[in-house]
Write a protein that holds these residues in place. Structure first.
Motif, PDB file in Angstrom:
ATOM      1  N   ARG A 175       0.808  -1.144   0.016  1.00 34.37           N
ATOM      2  CA  ARG A 175      -0.077   0.091   0.158  1.00 34.37           C
ATOM      3  C   ARG A 175       0.871   1.028  -0.011  1.00 34.37           C
ATOM      4  O   ARG A 175       0.744   2.173  -0.863  1.00 34.37           O
ATOM      5  CB  ARG A 175      -0.940   0.068   1.332  1.00 34.37           C
ATOM      6  N   PRO A 176       1.950   1.639   0.965  1.00 34.56           N
ATOM      7  CA  PRO A 176       2.846   2.644   0.875  1.00 34.56           C
ATOM      8  C   PRO A 176       3.426   2.838  -0.689  1.00 34.56           C
ATOM      9  O   PRO A 176       3.448   4.135  -0.970  1.00 34.56           O
ATOM     10  CB  PRO A 176       4.041   2.263   1.834  1.00 34.56           C
ATOM     11  N   LEU A 177       3.713   1.649  -1.201  1.00 40.16           N
ATOM     12  CA  LEU A 177       4.284   2.144  -2.486  1.00 40.16           C
ATOM     13  C   LEU A 177       3.290   2.647  -3.604  1.00 40.16           C
ATOM     14  O   LEU A 177       3.527   3.526  -4.440  1.00 40.16           O
ATOM     15  CB  LEU A 177       4.955   0.718  -3.181  1.00 40.16           C
ATOM     16  N   ALA A 178       2.002   1.907  -3.506  1.00 43.85           N
ATOM     17  CA  ALA A 178       0.910   2.448  -4.317  1.00 43.85           C
ATOM     18  C   ALA A 178       0.628   3.598  -4.292  1.00 43.85           C
ATOM     19  O   ALA A 178       0.451   4.606  -4.952  1.00 43.85           O
ATOM     20  CB  ALA A 178      -0.232   1.436  -4.197  1.00 43.85           C
ATOM     21  N   GLU A 179       0.381   4.248  -2.846  1.00 48.01           N
ATOM     22  CA  GLU A 179      -0.102   5.528  -2.506  1.00 48.01           C
ATOM     23  C   GLU A 179       1.222   6.533  -2.807  1.00 48.01           C
ATOM     24  O   GLU A 179       0.914   7.734  -3.343  1.00 48.01           O
ATOM     25  CB  GLU A 179      -0.034   5.607  -1.151  1.00 48.01           C
ATOM     26  N   GLY A 180       2.600   5.912  -2.809  1.00 43.88           N
ATOM     27  CA  GLY A 180       3.637   6.636  -3.358  1.00 43.88           C
ATOM     28  C   GLY A 180       3.517   7.140  -4.814  1.00 43.88           C
ATOM     29  O   GLY A 180       3.908   8.307  -5.061  1.00 43.88           O
ATOM     30  N   THR A 181       3.085   6.231  -5.650  1.00 46.17           N
ATOM     31  CA  THR A 181       3.012   6.773  -6.966  1.00 46.17           C
ATOM     32  C   THR A 181       1.796   7.680  -7.098  1.00 46.17           C
ATOM     33  O   THR A 181       2.253   8.520  -8.227  1.00 46.17           O
ATOM     34  CB  THR A 181       2.386   5.519  -7.851  1.00 46.17           C
ATOM     35  N   VAL A 182       1.051   7.819  -6.324  1.00 42.48           N
ATOM     36  CA  VAL A 182      -0.259   8.908  -6.486  1.00 42.48           C
ATOM     37  C   VAL A 182       0.452  10.355  -5.869  1.00 42.48           C
ATOM     38  O   VAL A 182       0.337  11.232  -6.844  1.00 42.48           O
ATOM     39  CB  VAL A 182      -1.335   8.415  -5.722  1.00 42.48           C
ATOM     40  N   ARG A 183       1.298  10.151  -4.970  1.00 41.03           N
ATOM     41  CA  ARG A 183       1.829  11.577  -4.614  1.00 41.03           C
ATOM     42  C   ARG A 183       2.772  11.890  -5.743  1.00 41.03           C
ATOM     43  O   ARG A 183       2.831  13.028  -5.845  1.00 41.03           O
ATOM     44  CB  ARG A 183       2.552  11.341  -3.193  1.00 41.03           C
ATOM     45  N   ALA A 184       3.654  11.223  -6.212  1.00 40.02           N
ATOM     46  CA  ALA A 184       4.508  11.435  -7.284  1.00 40.02           C
ATOM     47  C   ALA A 184       3.972  11.968  -8.572  1.00 40.02           C
ATOM     48  O   ALA A 184       4.299  12.802  -9.042  1.00 40.02           O
ATOM     49  CB  ALA A 184       5.610  10.152  -7.614  1.00 40.02           C
TER      50      ALA A 184
END
Length: 274
Positions: A175-184
Protein backbone atom coordinates in the motif's frame (compact mmCIF):
# COMPACT_ATOMS: atom_id res chain seq x y z
CA UNK A 1 85.78 -16.78 -1.90
CA UNK A 2 88.61 -15.62 -4.19
CA UNK A 3 89.18 -11.88 -4.80
CA UNK A 4 87.58 -11.97 -8.28
CA UNK A 5 84.42 -13.60 -6.93
CA UNK A 6 84.27 -11.10 -4.07
CA UNK A 7 84.50 -8.21 -6.51
CA UNK A 8 81.74 -9.73 -8.69
CA UNK A 9 79.51 -10.30 -5.68
CA UNK A 10 80.09 -6.75 -4.47
CA UNK A 11 79.26 -5.38 -7.88
CA UNK A 12 76.00 -7.40 -7.98
CA UNK A 13 75.02 -6.24 -4.50
CA UNK A 14 75.67 -2.64 -5.48
CA UNK A 15 73.44 -3.02 -8.51
CA UNK A 16 70.59 -4.46 -6.40
CA UNK A 17 70.96 -1.61 -3.88
CA UNK A 18 70.99 0.94 -6.67
CA UNK A 19 67.86 -0.57 -8.19
CA UNK A 20 66.13 -0.55 -4.82
CA UNK A 21 67.14 3.05 -4.22
CA UNK A 22 65.88 3.99 -7.66
CA UNK A 23 62.52 2.30 -6.96
CA UNK A 24 62.18 4.07 -3.64
CA UNK A 25 62.30 7.50 -5.20
CA UNK A 26 59.88 6.88 -8.06
CA UNK A 27 57.12 9.50 -8.15
CA UNK A 28 53.77 7.90 -7.27
CA UNK A 29 50.85 8.22 -9.67
CA UNK A 30 49.06 11.50 -9.17
CA UNK A 31 45.32 11.66 -8.51
CA UNK A 32 43.39 11.70 -11.77
CA UNK A 33 46.21 10.07 -13.74
CA UNK A 34 44.06 7.06 -14.55
CA UNK A 35 41.25 9.30 -15.83
CA UNK A 36 43.69 11.22 -18.00
CA UNK A 37 45.08 7.99 -19.39
CA UNK A 38 41.60 6.80 -20.25
CA UNK A 39 40.87 10.04 -22.06
CA UNK A 40 44.14 9.77 -23.99
CA UNK A 41 43.17 6.24 -24.98
CA UNK A 42 40.16 7.57 -26.82
CA UNK A 43 37.54 7.32 -24.12
CA UNK A 44 37.38 3.53 -23.97
CA UNK A 45 37.38 3.52 -20.19
CA UNK A 46 40.64 1.55 -20.14
CA UNK A 47 43.91 3.32 -19.25
CA UNK A 48 47.22 2.21 -20.68
CA UNK A 49 49.32 -0.39 -18.87
CA UNK A 50 51.35 2.09 -16.83
CA UNK A 51 48.25 3.91 -15.62
CA UNK A 52 46.66 0.62 -14.58
CA UNK A 53 49.73 -0.17 -12.49
CA UNK A 54 50.37 -3.44 -14.30
CA UNK A 55 53.36 -5.51 -13.23
CA UNK A 56 55.64 -7.34 -15.61
CA UNK A 57 56.71 -9.96 -13.07
CA UNK A 58 53.33 -11.46 -12.19
CA UNK A 59 52.65 -9.60 -8.95
CA UNK A 60 49.01 -8.51 -8.49
CA UNK A 61 48.37 -4.77 -8.13
CA UNK A 62 47.57 -3.47 -4.67
CA UNK A 63 43.78 -3.07 -4.35
CA UNK A 64 42.44 0.44 -3.78
CA UNK A 65 38.84 -0.07 -2.65
CA UNK A 66 38.24 3.50 -1.50
CA UNK A 67 39.07 4.91 -4.91
CA UNK A 68 36.90 2.32 -6.67
CA UNK A 69 33.92 2.94 -4.41
CA UNK A 70 34.15 6.69 -4.87
CA UNK A 71 34.45 6.35 -8.63
CA UNK A 72 31.49 3.97 -8.80
CA UNK A 73 29.45 6.41 -6.72
CA UNK A 74 30.16 9.29 -9.08
CA UNK A 75 29.33 7.17 -12.12
CA UNK A 76 26.09 6.01 -10.50
CA UNK A 77 25.03 9.54 -9.66
CA UNK A 78 25.74 10.70 -13.20
CA UNK A 79 23.83 7.72 -14.61
CA UNK A 80 20.81 8.56 -12.44
CA UNK A 81 20.97 12.20 -13.51
CA UNK A 82 21.15 11.27 -17.18
CA UNK A 83 18.22 8.88 -16.84
CA UNK A 84 16.19 11.65 -15.24
CA UNK A 85 17.12 13.99 -18.10
CA UNK A 86 15.97 11.36 -20.58
CA UNK A 87 12.58 10.88 -18.91
CA UNK A 88 11.92 14.61 -18.63
CA UNK A 89 13.00 15.22 -22.22
CA UNK A 90 15.85 17.49 -21.13
CA UNK A 91 18.11 15.31 -23.25
CA UNK A 92 16.27 15.64 -26.54
CA UNK A 93 15.83 12.71 -28.94
CA UNK A 94 18.05 13.04 -31.99
CA UNK A 95 20.50 15.45 -30.33
CA UNK A 96 24.19 14.60 -29.90
CA UNK A 97 25.84 15.27 -26.54
CA UNK A 98 29.56 15.03 -25.82
CA UNK A 99 30.96 13.63 -22.60
CA UNK A 100 33.17 16.72 -21.92
CA UNK A 101 30.22 19.11 -22.32
CA UNK A 102 28.02 17.03 -20.03
CA UNK A 103 30.92 16.71 -17.60
CA UNK A 104 31.17 20.51 -17.40
CA UNK A 105 27.45 20.66 -16.76
CA UNK A 106 27.64 18.20 -13.86
CA UNK A 107 30.95 19.50 -12.55
CA UNK A 108 32.86 16.24 -13.12
CA UNK A 109 35.43 14.94 -15.58
CA UNK A 110 34.38 13.43 -18.88
CA UNK A 111 35.24 9.89 -17.80
CA UNK A 112 32.29 9.06 -15.49
CA UNK A 113 29.94 10.73 -17.97
CA UNK A 114 31.34 8.64 -20.80
CA UNK A 115 30.97 5.46 -18.73
CA UNK A 116 27.39 6.33 -17.82
CA UNK A 117 26.59 7.06 -21.46
CA UNK A 118 28.09 3.72 -22.47
CA UNK A 119 25.72 2.04 -20.03
CA UNK A 120 22.80 3.94 -21.55
CA UNK A 121 23.99 2.79 -24.98
CA UNK A 122 23.76 -0.82 -23.77
CA UNK A 123 20.22 -0.09 -22.58
CA UNK A 124 19.27 1.36 -25.97
CA UNK A 125 18.74 4.94 -24.81
CA UNK A 126 21.61 6.47 -26.77
CA UNK A 127 23.92 5.48 -29.60
CA UNK A 128 27.61 6.21 -30.04
CA UNK A 129 28.56 8.80 -32.65
CA UNK A 130 32.31 8.38 -33.35
CA UNK A 131 34.40 11.45 -32.53
CA UNK A 132 31.33 13.42 -31.48
CA UNK A 133 29.61 11.85 -28.51
CA UNK A 134 26.26 10.15 -27.97
CA UNK A 135 22.98 10.66 -29.80
CA UNK A 136 19.73 10.22 -27.90
CA UNK A 137 17.74 7.56 -29.72
CA UNK A 138 14.61 8.76 -31.46
CA UNK A 139 11.71 6.45 -30.72
CA UNK A 140 8.34 6.72 -32.35
CA UNK A 141 4.84 5.66 -31.38
CA UNK A 142 5.34 2.23 -32.93
CA UNK A 143 8.34 1.43 -30.75
CA UNK A 144 6.53 2.59 -27.62
CA UNK A 145 3.54 0.42 -28.57
CA UNK A 146 5.86 -2.56 -29.05
CA UNK A 147 7.44 -1.98 -25.64
CA UNK A 148 3.99 -1.76 -24.07
CA UNK A 149 3.08 -5.07 -25.70
CA UNK A 150 6.25 -6.71 -24.41
CA UNK A 151 5.52 -5.43 -20.90
CA UNK A 152 2.02 -6.87 -21.08
CA UNK A 153 3.29 -10.24 -22.30
CA UNK A 154 5.75 -10.41 -19.41
CA UNK A 155 3.79 -8.92 -16.54
CA UNK A 156 0.08 -9.68 -17.07
CA UNK A 157 0.36 -13.48 -16.63
CA UNK A 158 2.49 -12.95 -13.51
CA UNK A 159 0.00 -10.53 -11.96
CA UNK A 160 -2.90 -12.93 -12.63
CA UNK A 161 -0.98 -15.87 -11.16
CA UNK A 162 0.03 -13.88 -8.10
CA UNK A 163 -3.60 -12.81 -7.64
CA UNK A 164 -4.47 -16.49 -7.07
CA UNK A 165 -1.56 -17.35 -4.79
CA UNK A 166 -0.50 -14.32 -2.71
CA UNK A 167 -2.49 -13.73 0.50
CA UNK A 168 -4.21 -10.41 1.17
CA UNK A 169 -1.84 -9.40 3.98
CA UNK A 170 1.14 -9.49 1.63
CA UNK A 171 -0.67 -7.30 -0.88
CA UNK A 172 -1.51 -4.86 1.91
CA UNK A 173 2.19 -4.34 2.56
CA UNK A 174 2.48 -2.73 -0.88
CA UNK A 175 0.00 0.00 0.00
CA UNK A 176 2.72 2.61 0.80
CA UNK A 177 4.33 2.07 -2.61
CA UNK A 178 1.00 2.40 -4.44
CA UNK A 179 0.16 5.57 -2.55
CA UNK A 180 3.68 6.82 -3.26
CA UNK A 181 2.93 6.68 -6.99
CA UNK A 182 -0.17 8.84 -6.44
CA UNK A 183 1.86 11.46 -4.56
CA UNK A 184 4.57 11.42 -7.22
CA UNK A 185 2.00 11.81 -10.01
CA UNK A 186 0.34 14.72 -8.20
CA UNK A 187 3.73 16.47 -8.02
CA UNK A 188 3.76 16.44 -11.82
CA UNK A 189 7.43 15.47 -12.23
CA UNK A 190 7.78 12.70 -14.85
CA UNK A 191 11.14 11.53 -13.46
CA UNK A 192 9.84 11.26 -9.88
CA UNK A 193 6.78 9.38 -11.06
CA UNK A 194 8.85 7.08 -13.27
CA UNK A 195 10.91 5.96 -10.27
CA UNK A 196 7.86 5.47 -8.03
CA UNK A 197 6.08 3.56 -10.81
CA UNK A 198 9.02 1.19 -11.30
CA UNK A 199 9.34 0.68 -7.53
CA UNK A 200 5.71 -0.44 -7.25
CA UNK A 201 5.87 -2.80 -10.22
CA UNK A 202 9.22 -4.16 -9.04
CA UNK A 203 7.74 -4.96 -5.61
CA UNK A 204 4.77 -6.77 -7.19
CA UNK A 205 6.94 -8.89 -9.49
CA UNK A 206 9.33 -9.68 -6.63
CA UNK A 207 6.50 -11.65 -5.04
CA UNK A 208 7.03 -14.24 -7.80
CA UNK A 209 10.50 -14.97 -6.42
CA UNK A 210 12.17 -14.78 -9.83
CA UNK A 211 15.09 -12.35 -9.90
CA UNK A 212 15.56 -12.62 -13.67
CA UNK A 213 11.92 -11.75 -14.21
CA UNK A 214 12.29 -8.63 -12.07
CA UNK A 215 15.45 -7.59 -13.91
CA UNK A 216 14.14 -8.10 -17.45
CA UNK A 217 10.73 -6.56 -16.75
CA UNK A 218 12.42 -3.60 -15.08
CA UNK A 219 14.62 -2.98 -18.11
CA UNK A 220 11.64 -3.02 -20.48
CA UNK A 221 9.66 -0.79 -18.11
CA UNK A 222 12.46 1.79 -18.00
CA UNK A 223 12.75 1.87 -21.78
CA UNK A 224 8.99 2.32 -22.11
CA UNK A 225 9.19 5.46 -19.97
CA UNK A 226 11.47 7.39 -22.36
CA UNK A 227 9.48 9.99 -24.30
CA UNK A 228 9.06 9.76 -28.07
CA UNK A 229 10.71 12.17 -30.45
CA UNK A 230 9.22 15.67 -30.38
CA UNK A 231 7.63 15.25 -26.93
CA UNK A 232 8.92 17.24 -23.94
CA UNK A 233 7.80 14.49 -21.58
CA UNK A 234 6.29 11.03 -21.80
CA UNK A 235 2.89 11.96 -20.38
CA UNK A 236 1.15 14.91 -18.80
CA UNK A 237 0.23 15.26 -15.14
CA UNK A 238 -3.37 14.09 -15.68
CA UNK A 239 -2.20 10.89 -17.36
CA UNK A 240 0.27 10.21 -14.56
CA UNK A 241 -2.43 10.64 -11.91
CA UNK A 242 -4.80 8.32 -13.78
CA UNK A 243 -2.07 5.69 -14.08
CA UNK A 244 -1.20 5.98 -10.38
CA UNK A 245 -4.84 5.53 -9.31
CA UNK A 246 -4.89 2.30 -11.32
CA UNK A 247 -2.22 1.03 -8.92
CA UNK A 248 -4.37 1.66 -5.87
CA UNK A 249 -7.46 0.20 -7.57
CA UNK A 250 -5.51 -2.92 -8.49
CA UNK A 251 -4.25 -3.28 -4.96
CA UNK A 252 -7.79 -2.95 -3.59
CA UNK A 253 -8.99 -5.71 -5.92
CA UNK A 254 -6.05 -7.95 -5.03
CA UNK A 255 -6.63 -7.50 -1.29
CA UNK A 256 -10.34 -8.22 -1.79
CA UNK A 257 -9.45 -11.36 -3.81
CA UNK A 258 -11.74 -10.26 -6.66
CA UNK A 259 -10.37 -12.11 -9.74
CA UNK A 260 -12.75 -10.51 -12.24
CA UNK A 261 -11.85 -7.00 -11.11
CA UNK A 262 -8.15 -7.87 -11.09
CA UNK A 263 -8.32 -9.23 -14.64
CA UNK A 264 -10.13 -6.15 -15.94
CA UNK A 265 -7.85 -3.69 -14.16
CA UNK A 266 -4.66 -5.47 -15.23
CA UNK A 267 -5.81 -5.42 -18.85
CA UNK A 268 -6.59 -1.72 -18.62
CA UNK A 269 -3.30 -0.89 -16.91
CA UNK A 270 -1.05 -2.62 -19.42
CA UNK A 271 -2.97 -2.31 -22.68
CA UNK A 272 -5.29 0.64 -22.07
CA UNK A 273 -8.36 -1.52 -22.66
CA UNK A 274 -10.80 -2.89 -20.05
Amino acid sequence: MNPSAQRAAGTGTGRVRAAAADASVRIPAQPGAADAARDRAGGTGEPDGAARGEHTHGEPPVPRPRTLVQRSSVRGQILDALRTALVTGELRPGEVYSAPALGDRFGVSATPVREAMQQLALEGAVEVVPNRGFRVVERGDRELAELAEVRALIEVPVWLRLARTVPAERWARLRPLAEGTVRAASAGCPATYAEADRAFHRAVLALAGNEQLVKIAGDVHRRAQWPPAGAPAARGRADLIADAHEHTALLDALIAADPDAVRALVGQHFTGTP
